[in-house]
Every structure is written in C-alpha cells, then in structure tokens.
Design a protein around this motif. Structure first.
Motif, mmCIF file in Angstrom:
data_model
loop_
_atom_site.group_PDB
_atom_site.id
_atom_site.type_symbol
_atom_site.label_atom_id
_atom_site.label_comp_id
_atom_site.label_asym_id
_atom_site.label_seq_id
_atom_site.Cartn_x
_atom_site.Cartn_y
_atom_site.Cartn_z
ATOM 1 N N CYS A 122 76.578 54.952 14.933
ATOM 2 C CA CYS A 122 75.844 56.150 14.519
ATOM 3 C C CYS A 122 75.137 55.937 13.186
ATOM 4 O O CYS A 122 73.986 56.358 13.002
ATOM 5 C CB CYS A 122 76.797 57.341 14.427
ATOM 6 S SG CYS A 122 77.525 57.831 16.007
ATOM 7 N N ARG A 150 76.411 61.221 15.174
ATOM 8 C CA ARG A 150 77.860 61.132 15.069
ATOM 9 C C ARG A 150 78.505 61.140 16.459
ATOM 10 O O ARG A 150 77.830 61.368 17.461
ATOM 11 C CB ARG A 150 78.405 62.304 14.252
ATOM 12 C CG ARG A 150 78.214 63.651 14.939
ATOM 13 C CD ARG A 150 78.235 64.782 13.922
ATOM 14 N NE ARG A 150 78.202 66.087 14.560
ATOM 15 C CZ ARG A 150 77.112 66.640 15.097
ATOM 16 N NH1 ARG A 150 75.966 65.978 15.113
ATOM 17 N NH2 ARG A 150 77.183 67.848 15.633
ATOM 18 N N ASP A 170 82.660 49.906 17.391
ATOM 19 C CA ASP A 170 82.853 50.889 16.317
ATOM 20 C C ASP A 170 81.793 51.979 16.487
ATOM 21 O O ASP A 170 80.620 51.770 16.175
ATOM 22 C CB ASP A 170 82.722 50.203 14.948
ATOM 23 C CG ASP A 170 83.129 51.109 13.789
ATOM 24 O OD1 ASP A 170 82.892 52.336 13.897
ATOM 25 O OD2 ASP A 170 83.662 50.604 12.791
ATOM 26 N N GLU A 223 81.402 54.918 15.003
ATOM 27 C CA GLU A 223 80.866 55.473 13.758
ATOM 28 C C GLU A 223 79.821 54.540 13.158
ATOM 29 O O GLU A 223 78.787 54.989 12.635
ATOM 30 C CB GLU A 223 81.991 55.733 12.766
ATOM 31 C CG GLU A 223 82.908 56.877 13.176
ATOM 32 C CD GLU A 223 83.937 57.196 12.112
ATOM 33 O OE1 GLU A 223 84.006 56.445 11.112
ATOM 34 O OE2 GLU A 223 84.686 58.178 12.288
ATOM 35 N N GLU A 224 80.098 53.248 13.222
ATOM 36 C CA GLU A 224 79.126 52.275 12.725
ATOM 37 C C GLU A 224 77.841 52.329 13.545
ATOM 38 O O GLU A 224 76.735 52.194 13.000
ATOM 39 C CB GLU A 224 79.745 50.877 12.787
ATOM 40 C CG GLU A 224 78.864 49.786 12.213
ATOM 41 C CD GLU A 224 79.541 48.425 12.250
ATOM 42 O OE1 GLU A 224 79.183 47.609 13.131
ATOM 43 O OE2 GLU A 224 80.442 48.208 11.422
#
Length: 362
Positions: free
Chosen positions: A124, A164, A119, A121-122
């Motif tokens: 980041c 991000r 993941d 996004e996780e």
C-alpha cells in the motif's frame, strides 16, 4: 470553454446513456491533454458492474481509431486479498477482460494492487509512492456501492485515509457474493484499496451512479452533509467532481434538486459552456501571466489588479492650545444699581413675618 463548479450532476435517462456520456468525456479529456511519453495522462480506474458500459465504449472508440491509450498510465482503485491474480473474479482479471486486453495501453503502465503481496502494508505504501512519482492522478473514474462507499472505503472510513488494507463490511460481502456463486464463504473478506484522500487528491473525479438501489447513496451525497458514514459525500469538498447518474438513481432526490442540476446543464450548454475541465497547462499559463502583471512595476495593473488605490487623505492641523487664567473665563458681573437695559433697580422693603400674616388676615 468550460463551466467550473464545486459539484456537477449530469442526469441521463438510461444507464447506457450515462456510460456513453462518461466515455465520451474521458476521450475528450485525454485528447485535450495531448499525452506524450514524457508527460502521460494518469487515469484512475474502478471495477464492478457500473463501469462495464464505459469500458465497452472506450474499447469501441479505440478500435475505430478515435483514441489511443499508448501514453496513458492507469491506477486501479482496489483488489481482493487472498485470491489468485488469475482468478476469474479478481480485479486483475476483470480489467484485462473488459479493457486492457482490447486497447493499446502499455502493460508497464498498468498499476493494480497486489492482494497476494508478502507484506500488504508495504504494498500500500509503495502504491501511494508510485502515484506520487507518476505526477498524481489527472482523472479518477469511480463507482459506488449502495451504502455510498467509494473504492472499498466502507461506511466509517476516515475521509483522510490513504491506500491500506481494509476489512469488508458484511453488506459488501453480500453484494459481492453474486460474483462467487452466491456463496458467502467464497467471497474475500479483505481487500486493498486506495483511500478517500487518495481519490480526493486527483485533479478531477468522475463517478457513475445508476439504478434505484443506489438512489439513497446519491441523495446523501448531493443533499446531505459531508459524512464519513457515506464516503461518497467527500466529493462535496473536491473542486472538480462530477457525478453522472441515470433517472433511476435520482428517485430519492427532491424534485427541485433534479430540476436545478438539469437547468444548470441546459443554461451552460446554451451559453456555449461544456463540462470539460481546462488543461492544467492552460491554467498555469494564465497564472504565470497574472503573476507577471503583479510583479511588473511598469504594469498599470501592478497596483490596481487586486484592489483600487487608497485615496489621499489631508489631515487638518490642530491649533495650539493657549492657556488662560480662570478669572478670564468668568463673565463680568453687572454694576450695582443698573438693571436690564439701563433701568434702575429699587430696593425691596423688608418686613417681618408676623406683619405679613396680620396684613393677610385683615
């Protein structure tokens, strides 16, 4: 002593001299910080060709016994998405090849974004939290691209952005193709990157800019306004930002701009000021001392530290209003028959109009 400025531009003749200046600066900052296991020095690091000379100097200084990185925690700016960690062009490989494998930094203190996380996004979000829990970055070292991007914050990136997933601009892909046999198909098209705001949150930001191909980016940062199309320009808003450039990188700057920054450094040096930032511990002691003086009722500076005392004003008393009648305000009329200064007045004889006309014709 140090010279405090919103933006510091240090110009050296050659790229190697610019790299040497920064490596010496980082060493002096770490030493003055005196890091311990309980309070480590948090260092943000870049990749790319620009910082290679800096890493070479830091490694040499470590081997000479001039600096230790044992109590230093590092956070790298970015990493490609989708290539193996041990790929020759991954930023993990770059950092271990040029720096980590040659110094005494604890592997547990090395933080690099994982471009192969399940993941992204996780990943980041976790990276931002790790920085926060470490106490924030003390010094963030950076390089830039020809279009003025810092980390992988390409033109158009929000100046408030955080770590991000980022799609790379075509110009960046072309620029990076030299590391992938000049084959655009081999260049990763996405990356994980710290945001502009992540860099701006560091207590100090130091950027190296070298080469004529980055001269326009430097000009936009120094002489232009803050612009999200040139994300490096955000450093204008940082209280402790320093750019170190070679002469080639200043080709787009006005002559008076170059002379100005060179004169600033010369005057500061002549006055015994350096560019090093005072430690947060020293500044905190000064703030505590000021607060103690302001809060102490016995201190003579308690009332006068921020502003002079207000003068004592004496207000005049307004007299009471005594009403009077209207006839008292009118002057007395002169008595009839009495002229000025006691002279008698005489009656003026009256005559009809026709008598005056006839008299005038006669």
């Amino acid at each position: 002593m140090y010279a405090k400025a919103i933006s510091r531009l240090i110009i050296r003749d050659q790229k190697a001299e610019a790299a040497e200046y920064i490596s010496d600066y980082i060493i002096s900052r770490i030493k003055s910080f005196s890091p311990t296991p309980e309070k480590p020095f948090i260092l943000g690091l870049p990749t790319g060709s620009s910082p290679e000379g800096i890493y070479k100097n830091l490694v040499a200084a470590h081997k000479n016994g001039d600096i230790s990185f044992k109590n230093v925690i590092t956070f790298n700016m970015d990493e490609y998405v989708g290539i193996p960690r041990d790929h020759s062009e991954s930023y993990h490989s770059f950092m271990y090849k040029h720096f980590f494998s040659h110094v005494d930094v604890d592997p547990a203190n090395i933080n690099i974004l994982n471009g192969n996380a399940e993941d992204l996004e996780e990943e980041c979000i976790a990276y931002e939290e790790k920085i926060r829990r470490a106490g924030g970055i003390e010094l963030f070292l950076g390089g830039i691209g020809p279009d003025g991007h810092i980390a992988f914050n390409e033109p158009g990136s929000s100046l408030r952005s955080r770590t991000r997933v980022k799609t790379l601009a075509y110009d960046t892909i072309i620029a990076n193709s030299r590391f992938f046999d000049n084959d655009l198909d081999k260049v990763p098209k996405m990356a994980l990157t710290v945001g502009v705001q992540t860099v701006m949150d560091a207590r100090e930001v130091v950027v190296i800019i070298t080469g004529a191909h980055k001269a326009l980016a430097l000009q936009k940062c120094i002489e232009g306004g803050v612009n999200h199309m040139w994300t490096l320009s955000s450093l204008q808003l940082h209280p402790h930002a320093m750019i170190v450039a070679d002469e080639d990188a200043t080709l787009e700057l006005q002559v008076k701009t170059v002379k100005y920054f060179k004169s600033i450094e010369q005057v500061a040096t002549a006055q015994g000021f350096g560019q090093a930032l005072a430690s947060a511990k020293i500044l905190q002691k000064k703030r505590d001392s000021v607060i103690e003086k302001l809060d102490s009722p016995k201190s003579p500076t308690a009332k006068t530290f921020l502003a002079p005392p207000k003068p004592t004003l004496t207000r005049q008393i307004t007299p009471d209003l005594i009403p009077d009648s209207m006839h008292d305000r009118l002057p007395e009329a002169p008595m009839r028959g009495i002229g000025l200064e006691g002279l008698e007045t005489k009656e003026v004889p009256l005559s009809s109009m026709h008598e005056r006309v006839d008299s005038a014709q006669a």
